[in-house]
Write an enzyme that holds these catalytic residues in place. Sequence first.
Site, PDB file in Angstrom:
ATOM      1  N   TRP A   1       0.859  -1.186   0.000  1.00  0.00           N
ATOM      2  CA  TRP A   1       0.000   0.000   0.000  1.00  0.00           C
ATOM      3  C   TRP A   1       0.902   1.246   0.000  1.00  0.00           C
ATOM      4  CZ3 TRP A   1      -2.073   2.593   4.921  1.00  0.00           C
ATOM      5  CH2 TRP A   1      -3.000   3.594   4.606  1.00  0.00           C
TER       6      TRP A   1
ATOM      7  N   ASP B   1      -1.198  -5.787   9.057  1.00  0.00           N
ATOM      8  CA  ASP B   1      -2.138  -4.728   8.715  1.00  0.00           C
ATOM      9  C   ASP B   1      -3.431  -5.428   8.295  1.00  0.00           C
ATOM     10  OD1 ASP B   1      -3.590  -2.620   7.788  1.00  0.00           O
ATOM     11  OD2 ASP B   1      -2.082  -1.880   6.375  1.00  0.00           O
TER      12      ASP B   1
ATOM     13  N   LYS C   1     -13.324  -0.127   5.831  1.00  0.00           N
ATOM     14  CA  LYS C   1     -14.028  -0.830   4.741  1.00  0.00           C
ATOM     15  C   LYS C   1     -15.116  -1.743   5.289  1.00  0.00           C
ATOM     16  CE  LYS C   1     -10.004   0.372   3.074  1.00  0.00           C
ATOM     17  NZ  LYS C   1      -9.602   1.386   2.184  1.00  0.00           N
TER      18      LYS C   1
HETATM   19  C1  LMR Z   1      -6.765   2.643  -0.568  1.00  0.00           C
HETATM   20  O1  LMR Z   1      -5.783   1.902  -0.576  1.00  0.00           O
HETATM   21  O2  LMR Z   1      -7.276   3.100  -1.596  1.00  0.00           O
HETATM   22  C2  LMR Z   1      -7.425   3.008   0.740  1.00  0.00           C
HETATM   23  O3  LMR Z   1      -6.852   2.281   1.767  1.00  0.00           O
HETATM   24  C3  LMR Z   1      -7.499   4.461   0.975  1.00  0.00           C
HETATM   25  C4  LMR Z   1      -6.180   5.089   1.339  1.00  0.00           C
HETATM   26  O4  LMR Z   1      -6.118   5.712   2.394  1.00  0.00           O
HETATM   27  O5  LMR Z   1      -5.210   4.963   0.590  1.00  0.00           O
END
Ligand code: LMR
Length: 442
Positions: free
Chosen positions: A173, A254, A289
Site C-alpha cells: 500500500w 495490517d 471498509k
Molecule cells: C486505498 O488503498 O485506496 C485506501 O486504503 C485508501 C487510502 O487511504 O489509501
Amino acid sequence: MKHRSEEVFLWAEQKETFDKENRLASKRIKSYNLKVKKGGFTMSYFKHLELLPPDPILSLTWAFKKEKNPKKVDLSVGIYHNVNLDKEILKCVKKSEEALLKLEIDKAYLPVEGNPVFIKDTERLLFGKALADELEGRIIGAQAPGGTGALRIGGEFLKYSGLENIVFPSPTWANHPTIFNRCKMKADFYPYYSTETNSLEFDKMIAHLKTLPKKTVVLLHACCHNPTGCDLSKEQWNDVLAVVKKNGLVPFFDSAYQGLGDNLEDDAYGVRLFARSGIEMVVAYSFSKTLGLYGERTGAVFVILSSEKVAKNAATNLKLIIRGNYSNPPRHGGAIASYIFNHPELTNMWKAELSAMQRRITEMRHLFTTKLIDAAKIVDYRHIQDRKGMFCYTGLRKQQVARLKEEYGIYMPGSGRVNVTGLNEDNVHYVVDAIIDVTEKS
Ligand code: LMR
C-alpha cells in the site's frame, strides 16, 4: 541489490526517493540555518519547503469529482460502491447512530487508550473469543484513528522500544513507507509479487526473510493484499511463521479487510496462527471498509507481549505515545461499532451486509476479468481471476493509466490497481474496451 521485476524496482525506487528526500531536507535546513545566522534571512522560515506531489491515491477522489467526461468511472480509492456505484452508509451503522443520538449524554474525552468496550469487541472479532481469552494479560490494545492511525502508533511504539528496521512486501500500500518513514524507522522491501510472472514470489520472499537481522519488523497484509489481491495460502502462512520464529523477526499485521476476502474466520487465519504461536507481534486494525466508517477514522492497534509484566509496562508506553500524538481517540466511530457488536440483531445485520459486500466484490471481479480475458488478444489477464478483496492488479503501466484518465475519464492509481466496486453491468464494457484500446491498439 538487483531487482528483477519492474515493480520491485519501482518500490525500491520509492524508498530511494524517501531517503533522498530526507537527506535533501536536512541539507536544505542546514544551509538555510546558515543563511539565517549570517543575517541573510528576510522573508520566511519555511522557504526551503518544496512543493510536493499530490497523494497518489487520495488525490484522485477530488480530481474525479472535477472530471467533465459524462462516462467517467471511479476505480481509484478503496471505498466500497454499491451496485448503483454509490458510497452508502451501512444500515446497521445508521441504526446504531439513531440509538446513540438518544443514549449519549456527553461528549467527554475517552480514556487515552480509547473506549474499552470497543477495544475488547475488536480484539474478539480479530482473534476469535477463545484466543482473545487465552491472550488476556499479554495483549494490550488501543482504539486508533483508523488503520493509518493504528499503523502510526504501532510504528512509534516499535521505534521507541528500539526496533528500527521494517520491511514491506513489494509492492505494498502506497502509504506504508510514508507512515513508517514518519516514525523514523528504516524501511526496505521483501519480494512478494512478480509483475513478470504475475504471481506470488513465495520462494524469494522466504529466502529474503531468512537473511534479515533479528528484531526486523515484517509488515504482513492479513488478507486482501493491497494492491495485488494476492494472499498467502494456509501452508505459506505456516512457512512464514517458522522463519519469523527461527530468525527472531517481529510481525506487524495490517488488517483492513477482514470479511471482505472470504469470511471473518478465514481472513484472520494468518493473524490467529501467529498470535497462537506465543511470539510478540503487532496488529493494526481498520473498520474503514468492513463497517464503511472511512471518514469516522475507526481502528485499533494491538500488541502481544511475551509476559503479563512486559505487557503491563508496555501499555503505559503505548498510552504515552497516544497522549503525545492526539491525546485520546475520536469517540463516534468506536461508539457506533461497539453498539453494533453488543446488540445481536445489529451484529447479524452487519454480518449480512458484510457478506453482501463480499459477494458483490467477487461478482464484479468475475465479470471484469472474464470480459477482459475474452476481449484481450495480446495481454493475458487470467492471473487476476482468483485474487481476494476489492482490488485487481491489472498490470497496466503508468502511461496507460494516464491515457485512461485523459481519454476516457477512467480513474485508478498509477500502479494500475482497480477497485472493482467502481464497476457494474452498465460501465464494465466501457472500461474493458478502454483498457483494450490503450494496451492493444497503437
Ligand atoms: C486505498 O488503498 O485506496 C485506501 O486504503 C485508501 C487510502 O487511504 O489509501
